[in-house]
Design a protein around this motif. Structure first.
Motif, PDB file in Angstrom:
ATOM      1  N   ASP A   1       1.030  -1.603  -0.267  1.00  0.00           N
ATOM      2  CA  ASP A   1       0.037  -0.058   0.316  1.00  0.00           C
ATOM      3  C   ASP A   1       0.728   1.191   0.031  1.00  0.00           C
ATOM      4  O   ASP A   1       1.873   1.294   0.502  1.00  0.00           O
ATOM      5  N   SER A   2       0.712   2.475  -0.356  1.00  0.00           N
ATOM      6  CA  SER A   2       1.735   3.691  -1.125  1.00  0.00           C
ATOM      7  C   SER A   2       1.888   3.641   0.355  1.00  0.00           C
ATOM      8  O   SER A   2       2.310   5.063   0.594  1.00  0.00           O
ATOM      9  N   ASP A   3       0.643   4.540   1.201  1.00  0.00           N
ATOM     10  CA  ASP A   3       0.436   5.132   3.205  1.00  0.00           C
ATOM     11  C   ASP A   3       1.457   4.049   3.465  1.00  0.00           C
ATOM     12  O   ASP A   3       2.296   4.998   4.660  1.00  0.00           O
TER      13      ASP A   3
ATOM     14  N   LEU B   1       5.810  -5.497 -11.926  1.00  0.00           N
ATOM     15  CA  LEU B   1       4.343  -6.871 -10.873  1.00  0.00           C
ATOM     16  C   LEU B   1       4.091  -6.016  -9.635  1.00  0.00           C
ATOM     17  O   LEU B   1       3.236  -6.306  -9.779  1.00  0.00           O
ATOM     18  N   CYS B   2       4.807  -5.160  -9.158  1.00  0.00           N
ATOM     19  CA  CYS B   2       4.366  -4.160  -7.911  1.00  0.00           C
ATOM     20  C   CYS B   2       4.760  -2.782  -8.162  1.00  0.00           C
ATOM     21  O   CYS B   2       5.676  -2.184  -7.806  1.00  0.00           O
ATOM     22  N   PRO B   3       3.454  -2.475  -8.954  1.00  0.00           N
ATOM     23  CA  PRO B   3       3.473  -0.931  -9.239  1.00  0.00           C
ATOM     24  C   PRO B   3       3.609  -0.788  -7.867  1.00  0.00           C
ATOM     25  O   PRO B   3       4.492   0.851  -8.138  1.00  0.00           O
ATOM     26  N   ASN B   4       3.202  -1.109  -7.251  1.00  0.00           N
ATOM     27  CA  ASN B   4       3.166   0.299  -5.529  1.00  0.00           C
ATOM     28  C   ASN B   4       5.162   0.123  -4.802  1.00  0.00           C
ATOM     29  O   ASN B   4       5.649   1.327  -5.342  1.00  0.00           O
ATOM     30  N   SER B   5       5.629  -1.042  -4.791  1.00  0.00           N
ATOM     31  CA  SER B   5       6.854  -1.173  -4.628  1.00  0.00           C
ATOM     32  C   SER B   5       7.619  -0.352  -5.255  1.00  0.00           C
ATOM     33  O   SER B   5       8.462   0.424  -4.715  1.00  0.00           O
TER      34      SER B   5
ATOM     35  N   THR C   1      -1.276  -5.883   1.753  1.00  0.00           N
ATOM     36  CA  THR C   1      -2.711  -5.267   3.222  1.00  0.00           C
ATOM     37  C   THR C   1      -3.886  -6.191   2.702  1.00  0.00           C
ATOM     38  O   THR C   1      -3.609  -6.704   1.850  1.00  0.00           O
ATOM     39  N   PRO C   2      -4.808  -5.757   3.300  1.00  0.00           N
ATOM     40  CA  PRO C   2      -5.430  -6.833   3.060  1.00  0.00           C
ATOM     41  C   PRO C   2      -6.535  -6.781   1.764  1.00  0.00           C
ATOM     42  O   PRO C   2      -6.375  -7.983   0.806  1.00  0.00           O
ATOM     43  N   LYS C   3      -6.109  -5.514   1.542  1.00  0.00           N
ATOM     44  CA  LYS C   3      -6.384  -5.294  -0.582  1.00  0.00           C
ATOM     45  C   LYS C   3      -5.799  -5.764  -1.150  1.00  0.00           C
ATOM     46  O   LYS C   3      -5.959  -5.851  -2.243  1.00  0.00           O
ATOM     47  N   SER C   4      -4.030  -5.553  -1.145  1.00  0.00           N
ATOM     48  CA  SER C   4      -3.586  -6.376  -1.590  1.00  0.00           C
ATOM     49  C   SER C   4      -3.244  -7.716  -2.052  1.00  0.00           C
ATOM     50  O   SER C   4      -3.388  -8.262  -2.979  1.00  0.00           O
TER      51      SER C   4
ATOM     52  N   MET D   1       6.948  -3.180   7.883  1.00  0.00           N
ATOM     53  CA  MET D   1       7.984  -2.299   7.368  1.00  0.00           C
ATOM     54  C   MET D   1       8.081  -1.419   8.081  1.00  0.00           C
ATOM     55  O   MET D   1       7.100  -0.610   8.544  1.00  0.00           O
ATOM     56  N   ALA D   2       8.533  -0.516   8.111  1.00  0.00           N
ATOM     57  CA  ALA D   2       9.807   0.606   9.836  1.00  0.00           C
ATOM     58  C   ALA D   2       9.120   0.556  10.753  1.00  0.00           C
ATOM     59  O   ALA D   2       9.676   1.364  11.713  1.00  0.00           O
TER      60      ALA D   2
END
Ligand code: PLP
Length: 385
Positions: free
Chosen positions: A101-103, A349-353, A108-111, A135-136
């Motif tokens: 998730d970008s935020d 494969l993972c545009p947000n990453s 995330t549950p959605k991804s 992460m973080a």
């Protein structure tokens, strides 16, 4: 001024604890390891804890305890350290990556749901295990994630390398309330250090026992497990192909001493984060968000360049480093690493990453940072344009 992005905090008590072990009977396989395991288990609220030589071996053993092998599949997050997915490859299993998730920078549950749907639609077999990465230091939304995977009988190993001392829904990360096992790292840049070290927590006795056997060559002295009887008290049997993944008593003593300050470490990290939140007021910079149900361990404080920023990511990064703010970047997406590209993984494969990587910077975050250093970091970041 040179300010690193992360740094260990070692005090006189830590040093004394290590020296005490050096003067004792056991440098390894002694009582400090057991104490370390008990202390972590009670701190995070898990039944069992197994200390090992690093988090990479911890992830390896956690998957091995689930009997992951060739032909099986494991999913993790591409925005992580390579160990999060290498552990599956060690066992001959395949890996795939769930986008972040970008935020929150987390799976995330959605991804996760959309990755599952993609697999179901194309008739592919779902993974045997997933490894969500906090992460973080901010926990993934584990309750929802566990509800999504339950019907598919997918096991969950939390890569909590960043997250010891963090909380999720008022429980400590590592309690395994919504997972099968959790793994911590004690590398010096992490929250608590043993130089090199790792831990697996679980509430499942069978996996715990398996991990303890595999940690020491697959060897056992447990009379209930031996094939042969009346062999003498020296006798042991190797029942499986295990490893030497032990931690030493010097390291465990350091870990025990560090654990006494865990709450202080996390409190201090939150103080620093709040100073950054307030002080970084540039319209070119986005500061990290926190989810209501999480209390981050703040291993990292990650800023992102907004699209209106005229300086490129590399320019901003170099500018900070040239001014002594020794920023870092966590992480180049795992699926973009040459080794993984050779396995067939492709950009896209993972545009947000991938997008995350192009705008993120980890800024200094460690308990002993001085107030004037925090001010200096803020000033330099606010002058990015
Ligand atoms: C540091 C880290 C690891 C590996 O930890 P080691 O103790 O160095 O083996 C694994 N996963 C993540 C997310 C990490 O940050």
């Amino acid at each position: 001024m040179k300010i690193p992005y992360g740094r260990q905090d070692i005090n006189q008590e830590d040093i004394d604890a290590v020296i005490k072990v050096l003067k004792s009977d056991f440098l390894t396989q002694g009582p400090e390891i057991l104490n370390f395991e008990k202390n972590i288990a009670s701190k995070v609220g898990a039944k069992y804890a197994s200390a090992v030589c690093n988090a990479t071996s911890a992830l390896h053993l956690a998957l091995a305890a689930l009997d992951i092998k060739k032909g099986d599949l494991v999913w993790t997050s591409s925005t992580s350290f390579v160990a999060s997915s290498n552990c599956a490859l060690y066992l001959g299993a395949d890996v795939d990556f769930v986008d972040i998730d970008s935020d929150t920078f987390n799976m995330t549950p959605k991804s996760l749901q959309s990755k599952i749907q993609e697999y179901l639609d194309s008739g592919k077999t779902l993974p045997k295990a997933i490894i969500p990465v906090h992460m973080a230091g901010q926990s993934c939304q584990m309750k929802e994630i566990s509800e999504i995977v339950k019907p598919h009988n997918i096991k969950i190993i939390e890569d909590a390398s960043h997250a010891i001392g963090g909380k999720y829904r008022d429980q400590m990360v590592g309690s395994c309330e919504y997972s099968d096992m959790a793994v911590f790292s004690f590398h010096p840049v992490k929250i608590v250090t043993t130089a090199e070290g790792g831990m697996i927590t679980t509430n499942n006795e069978e996996w715990y026992r398996k991990i303890m056997d595999l940690r020491t060559h697959g060897i056992t002295r447990d009379p209930n497990k031996l094939n042969r009887t009346n062999m003498g008290s020296w006798y042991y049997e190797q029942l499986e192909l295990g490893y030497n993944y032990r931690i030493t008593d010097m390291q465990a003593a350091l870990g025990n001493s560090q654990l006494n300050r865990l709450d202080d470490f996390i409190k201090r990290r939150h103080q620093i984060a709040e100073k950054y939140d307030k002080g970084i007021n540039s319209k070119f910079i986005k500061t990290p968000i926190r989810l209501e149900e999480t209390y981050s361990a703040f291993h990292l404080y990650i800023i992102q360049l907004n699209e209106n920023c005229t300086q490129s990511h590399t320019e901003a990064y170099n500018y900070l480093r040239e001014n002594g703010v020794l920023v870092n970047l966590h992480y180049y997406p795992i699926h973009m690493q040459p080794y993984y590209q050779n396995l067939g993984f492709k950009e896209g494969l993972c545009p947000n990453s991938e997008a995350y990587y192009k705008k993120s910077i980890s800024i200094p975050m460690f308990p002993t940072i001085k107030e004037e250093e925090i001010e200096y970091v803020i000033e330099k970041i606010n002058s990015i344009h």
